[in-house]
Design a protein around this motif. Structure first.
Motif, PDB file in Angstrom:
ATOM      1  N   GLN A  38       0.819  -1.212   0.000  1.00  0.00           N
ATOM      2  CA  GLN A  38       0.000   0.000   0.000  1.00  0.00           C
ATOM      3  C   GLN A  38       0.859   1.270   0.000  1.00  0.00           C
ATOM      4  N   ARG A  89       0.774   4.283  -2.596  1.00  0.00           N
ATOM      5  CA  ARG A  89       0.655   5.663  -2.126  1.00  0.00           C
ATOM      6  C   ARG A  89       1.696   6.567  -2.808  1.00  0.00           C
ATOM      7  N   TRP A 117      -1.848  -0.412   7.650  1.00  0.00           N
ATOM      8  CA  TRP A 117      -2.319  -1.006   6.388  1.00  0.00           C
ATOM      9  C   TRP A 117      -3.701  -0.482   6.021  1.00  0.00           C
ATOM     10  N   PHE A 141      -3.558   3.324   4.940  1.00  0.00           N
ATOM     11  CA  PHE A 141      -3.009   3.526   3.593  1.00  0.00           C
ATOM     12  C   PHE A 141      -3.949   2.962   2.529  1.00  0.00           C
ATOM     13  N   ALA A 142      -4.531   1.793   2.806  1.00  0.00           N
ATOM     14  CA  ALA A 142      -5.467   1.189   1.850  1.00  0.00           C
ATOM     15  C   ALA A 142      -6.679   2.091   1.640  1.00  0.00           C
ATOM     16  N   ASN A 177      -5.745   5.307  -0.451  1.00  0.00           N
ATOM     17  CA  ASN A 177      -5.509   4.896  -1.839  1.00  0.00           C
ATOM     18  C   ASN A 177      -6.821   4.592  -2.560  1.00  0.00           C
TER      19      ASN A 177
END
Length: 331
Positions: free
Chosen positions: A128, A132, A177, A180-181, A184
């Motif tokens: 991820q 990014r 995680w 960031f996921a 995105n």
């Protein structure tokens, strides 16, 4: 049908008491034999009512209604929504392991596998982070989601929001995680709602790892989007998260202002859980600035609220904080 539409409208405007009354009236009518052809609307009403019960802090009724809905749900997306709803209920009650099981099940039904453990979370996080960096370096090349597919991916986005709160208590790697996921995915969705919530959530992650200036950029972005949306819940949530910045930059007055504004909005719309968190941030700011009396009075308010919500874990935290304050003040 008209009662169902009125209930949906009340829920959309965050008028929880009115929405509960109207959904219950709708369910009572649609349960009659002559409305057998409207069975799909009946099940939809029950799912909507379960969500409103959660928002209002009536968790036992929410769980009961969600479990009833699960018996009649046949699609993967439908089951995902119910698992996500149950996950939010357990999360707000402080039952984090139960919440994580439900929310990860919801994500799997939508075709997204969450990391199984801390080790696999590191690999997923690295993936991820690369996405990014790609988004930042080449925004024009971001793979946009088609309009027809957006509702499906917005459900993933919603689940990731709640999972971040759960993972805070279970795994730092999974928190990162999910954060960031989420950002995105929001940039691929391009909707103001998803970008607003993802930006403020991502800002808290950047803030937590020391990137205070960069986090401010995302807080300000989410604030601007919240103004455009004119959604009281989103506006309150954005202020609540932005207020947390005051603890990191040693600016208690900023924290007090933002959290008090968000609390007032949450009270108006009947969102109990997020109001609870805003109170917690506000009292922490008073504690850090050695205003123990004010911190203690807010803790007592929270104790009453946590009792209403049957949030046992949080009641334990409140008692611990009050004991520390009493020790420091010699009470």
């Amino acid at each position: 049908m008209s009662r169902y539409s009125a209930a949906k409208k009340a829920k959309k405007t965050s008028a929880n008491k009115d929405a509960i009354l109207r959904f219950e009236q709708s369910i009572e009518i649609l349960s009659k034999p002559e409305y057998k052809s409207q069975e799909s609307v009946l099940h939809a009403s029950k799912e909507e009512l379960a969500e409103v019960f959660r928002q209002a802090g009536d968790y036992d009724k929410a769980i009961s209604m969600y479990n009833e809905c699960m018996l009649h749900q046949t699609t993967k997306e439908g089951k995902s929504e119910i698992h996500a709803g149950l996950g939010k209920v357990y999360q707000e009650r402080g039952e984090h392991m139960e919440a994580m099981v439900e929310l990860e099940s919801a994500l799997r039904y939508l075709g997204k596998k969450p990391p199984k453990n801390d080790i696999t979370a590191i690999g997923a996080l690295i993936g991820q982070i690369f996405i990014r960096l790609f988004h930042i370096a080449f925004p024009i090349l971001i793979r946009k989601i088609k309009e027809i597919d957006k509702p499906f991916y917005q459900k993933r986005s919603s689940i990731l929001i709640t999972l971040q709160k759960i993972y805070f208590f279970t795994s730092v790697n999974k928190v990162a995680w999910a954060g960031f996921a989420h950002i995105n995915l929001a940039e691929r969705l391009e909707t103001e709602y998803d970008l607003c919530l993802a930006s403020s959530s991502y800002a808290t992650i950047l803030q937590g790892i020391g990137f205070l200036d960069r986090s401010k950029v995302y807080y300000e972005k989410s604030t601007e989007l919240a103004k455009k949306l004119n959604n009281p819940f989103v506006k309150a949530l954005t202020m609540q998260r932005f207020g947390l910045r005051g603890l990191y930059i040693n600016d208690p007055p900023f924290c007090h202002e933002m959290e008090r504004s968000s609390i007032n909005l949450f009270k108006q719309i009947g969102e109990m859980w997020e109001m609870f968190l805003a109170y917690s941030i506000e009292l922490t700011a008073y504690f850090y600035s050695s205003d123990f009396e004010k911190s203690r009075s807010i803790n007592l308010e929270l104790e009453e609220l946590a009792s209403k919500l049957n949030a046992k874990m949080y009641l334990g935290w409140i008692c611990m904080r009050i004991s520390i304050i009493d020790y420091l003040t010699g009470v």
